[in-house]
Design an enzyme around this catalytic site. Structure first.
Site, PDB file in Angstrom:
ATOM      1  N   GLU A 161       0.939  -0.597  -5.160  1.00  0.00           N
ATOM      2  CA  GLU A 161      -0.053   0.454  -5.389  1.00  0.00           C
ATOM      3  C   GLU A 161       0.748   1.757  -5.538  1.00  0.00           C
ATOM      4  O   GLU A 161       1.079   2.408  -4.561  1.00  0.00           O
ATOM      5  CB  GLU A 161      -1.046   0.553  -4.223  1.00  0.00           C
ATOM      6  CG  GLU A 161      -2.177   1.513  -4.517  1.00  0.00           C
ATOM      7  CD  GLU A 161      -2.529   2.438  -3.359  1.00  0.00           C
ATOM      8  OE1 GLU A 161      -3.549   3.129  -3.462  1.00  0.00           O
ATOM      9  OE2 GLU A 161      -1.783   2.498  -2.374  1.00  0.00           O
ATOM     10  N   ASP A 172       0.820  -1.204   0.000  1.00  0.00           N
ATOM     11  CA  ASP A 172       0.000   0.000   0.000  1.00  0.00           C
ATOM     12  C   ASP A 172       0.859   1.260   0.000  1.00  0.00           C
ATOM     13  O   ASP A 172       1.959   1.294   0.552  1.00  0.00           O
ATOM     14  CB  ASP A 172      -0.885  -0.014   1.256  1.00  0.00           C
ATOM     15  CG  ASP A 172      -1.824   1.164   1.317  1.00  0.00           C
ATOM     16  OD1 ASP A 172      -2.666   1.295   0.404  1.00  0.00           O
ATOM     17  OD2 ASP A 172      -1.710   1.971   2.261  1.00  0.00           O
TER      18      ASP A 172
END
Length: 735
Positions: A468, A415
């Site tokens: 990401e 993330d």
């Protein structure tokens, strides 16, 4: 030197007795336990609240000495003439307890462990630090170890000592800043924390274990001693197959899910399903829809459910919200048995400021940067890991390996990579510190990602990593040896934003934004991409995917089906957030559940069926897989017909034995007799039409098309198509 009895029991250590009793002594082993002075032996024990204490021989049970109270704070001492192993018999006001003396055991961690921890290269921290059930010198118990180099004193506290920090102060191993203690006869399931006094003598809030492998479910915050008994896996064949094929060539279609809000049980206070229930309901559902992987929003222990797991504090512990670590392993095992891979969202960028967590852990900025210009995320009010510190890098990499090695997880989606790569991420001028070359790149993060991915690929050949990353940082999915970060795939955020912006437009205006659907192919092979329609697109007032579509209800459903067809036809691995597969009309609510009642309506059930058929087609067709990663497998059939809002994508297998034409009409006007040039002559069979009646469409279209010697779109041969309104059609050619 002649020792008097009182000297041995109190005098030679008098100066430290008060600090010990007050719970402020940094070297409890220098006072407690057994000490020999010439021919005399003294045993001391700190047991606040005890009435009497006896020393008994471990083998025979013979009483060797009765300890005398030498301080009203609970310190006992006595002389014994034996060096044999011993234990205490402790008389409490309401019970009698026998246990070995924690201060009779020697050093616990080896020098190599300490060296590797200091170097940031100890990759099995989950079985080294924290609370580990072990046998020490023939005695069963739990070994505790924690990194707190700047603390004056660290104690283990828990239910087993009434959370009294005086009972179990730890030994410091100064070369690595590790505190350790073996507590006999403890076992898994007990709650615990660490009580820390900082270098200035301040008592800090009790801290959860950074390397705990189990934790209480929020809002409780204690760590739990996890069992060390190995889980009995049954996925050997799955793991063997994944280790043998790391190419990433096969279809990857991911169902992204927030476990807590997938299905709730309204009859039981609206609770979420547990791991066992999820294995019985989520796994068959995902298999039925043909997804190859489940991706779970972070399941690492986190204090605030509203963060969806993206502010974790227990990077080694599956959240207690859904059951035990063993239950989590069972869920993974059941996924693999069903042929489904598991991807976990993992957050090495930042952590919350809760006082019982990592923040200011030993009274200093230990895990985080001290300077808020480097160490504080103002967007999320979180602290940023100090990746310039070896121990912190090692802690994070060991966390990644915990999931991949010990839980057989198939991939990690990392993330907020962009926030880690840029020192000025979401910061104004003067709010960030340049790197040593004066630039904005975070060199420590770059090195961390290269190291992380190299170690993962070396030690976990079954696994892959996904970034990401929302910027144009070059080489995210290139190997470190080629100057890249080493990820296997990257979320294509640009494709997602461009295509959603296009599909949200009223069809009458789409011709002015035609490039929104084609621009992604300009850079499609600059990285190994995954096309994400994730949770971020259906929350925080953005509405549902269905809600983004223009027009009346019929047009919204047709738009949605056409968009899904285009997405599955476009090169790149696929990811879809839960609820989108049935055209949920409201945006995601993490406190609620998917609106499953929509499946009673044929058009919503049709969208769900379409997703299943798209997945099955993707998995079955080499032509839809090869060009995910290889540009020679893709070409546009039609890319410039903005007036009609028509697109045609041609995808072929590696050996050119089969091809797929994906034709999309993004207007509500049928296109009858639309001539499209194709490179292969013969029969083109319609294998999927998003306007089919079984999906809730108008059932307009054809079953096949044959090439004709009429040039079109720069090709000598072409086919005539009936393109339904707001629809995508897949046609297969075989040699």
């Amino acid at each position: 030197m002649r020792y008097e009895r009182t000297d041995l029991m109190t005098g030679t250590v008098q100066e430290g007795l008060q600090a010990l009793v007050d719970g402020r002594h940094g070297d409890p082993f220098s006072i407690l336990g057994r000490h020999q002075y010439g021919e005399l032996i003294v045993v001391r024990a700190l047991l606040p609240g005890a009435l009497t204490v006896e020393v008994i021989e471990a083998e025979t049970g013979k009483v060797l000495a009765e300890l005398e109270p030498i301080h009203e704070g609970g310190l006992f001492a006595g002389l014994t003439g034996s060096m044999a192993p011993y234990r205490f018999r402790i008389h409490w006001p309401d019970a009698v307890q026998e246990m070995e003396d924690p201060y009779s055991f020697g050093m616990l961690l080896g020098d190599l462990d300490l060296h590797l921890i200091g170097q940031g290269t100890h990759y099995d921290l989950g079985r080294t630090l924290g609370a580990i059930p072990v046998e020490q010198d023939g005695v069963q118990g739990v070994r505790f170890a924690v990194w707190a180099p700047n603390a004056r004193r660290v104690s283990v506290v828990g239910d087993f000592c009434a959370w009294d920090g005086r009972r179990y102060p730890m030994r410091l191993r100064p070369q690595a800043g590790i505190w350790e203690l073996f507590i006999p006869r403890l076992t898994h399931g007990e709650r615990y924390k660490f009580e820390i006094i900082d270098a200035h003598g301040n008592l800090l809030p009790q801290k959860a274990d950074p390397v705990a492998r189990a934790s209480e479910a929020a809002p409780s915050t204690a760590s739990i001693i996890a069992s060390s008994k190995p889980f009995r896996w049954s996925d050997e064949e799955w793991m063997r197959a994944k280790r043998a094929d790391r190419s990433g060539e096969a279809a990857i279609s991911v169902y992204e899910v927030h476990l807590g809000s997938w299905i709730r049980v309204p009859e039981e206070d609206n609770r979420s399903l547990d791991w066992v229930e999820l294995s019985q309901r989520l796994v068959p559902y995902v298999k039925e829809l043909g997804f190859t992987h489940i991706e779970m929003l972070p399941i690492m222990e986190h204090p605030f459910g509203g963060s969806w797991g993206y502010q974790p504090l227990g990077l080694f512990a599956p959240t207690g919200r859904y059951g035990t670590p063993e239950d989590f392993a069972y869920f993974i095992d059941r996924c693999h048995a069903a042929g489904i891979g598991v991807i976990l969202d993992w957050v090495p960028a930042h952590f919350p400021t809760d006082v019982w967590g990592l923040a200011n852990f030993d009274g200093t900025a230990l895990y985080e940067h001290a300077d808020p210009r480097e160490g504080f995320h103002k967007d999320w009010n979180t602290l940023i890991y100090n990746l310039g510190r070896n121990e912190v890098k090692g802690f994070l990499i060991a966390s990644a390996l915990e999931w991949l090695e010990h839980y057989h997880v198939d991939a990690l989606r990392v993330d907020a990579v962009a926030s880690m790569l840029y020192r000025d991420y979401s910061r104004d001028a003067g709010e960030w510190i340049p790197n040593k070359y004066g630039g904005r790149e975070n060199l420590e993060s770059v090195e961390f990602f290269k190291h992380l991915n190299s170690i993962v690929h070396e030690r976990c050949p079954h696994a892959f990593t996904v970034a990401e990353e929302s910027t144009a940082w070059p080489g995210v999915t290139k190997p470190p040896e080629e100057g890249g970060l080493g990820f296997d795939f990257k979320w294509n955020m640009g494709w997602m934003h461009d295509t959603l912006h296009y599909i949200e437009d009223d069809p009458i205006y789409r011709k002015y934004h035609h490039g929104g659907m084609t621009f992604g192919m300009v850079y499609a092979y600059s990285e190994r991409f995954m096309l994400p329609i994730s949770h971020d697109e259906v929350v925080h007032g953005k509405g549902s995917l269905f809600g983004k579509m223009p027009g009346d209800h019929w047009q919204k459903m047709a738009n949605l089906r056409a968009y899904f067809g285009f997405m599955w036809g476009h090169p790149g691995k696929k990811l879809l957030f839960m609820g989108c597969e049935l055209g949920q009309e409201t945006e995601w609510n993490h406190d609620g559940s998917i609106v499953w009642d929509l499946l009673d309506q044929p058009d919503h059930a049709g969208v769900q069926r379409l997703i299943g058929d798209l997945n099955k087609l993707y998995v079955q067709e080499p032509a839809l897989q090869f060009s995910d990663l290889h540009p020679e497998g893709f070409e546009w059939a039609v890319s410039d017909d903005a007036e009609n809002c028509v697109y045609g994508m041609l995808r072929s297998a590696q050996d050119r034995s089969s091809a797929m034409l994906i034709a999309s009409n993004m207007t509500p006007v049928p296109r009858e007799g639309y001539r499209m040039g194709v490179p292969f002559e013969g029969r083109w069979e319609v294998v999927l039409n998003t306007d089919a009646g079984i999906y809730g469409g108008g059932n307009l279209g054809q079953s096949e098309a044959w090439t004709e010697p009429h040039p079109a779109h720069g090709r000598a041969s072409s086919i005539l198509l009936t393109l339904p309104p707001l629809a995508t059609v897949f046609l297969r050619w075989r040699a």
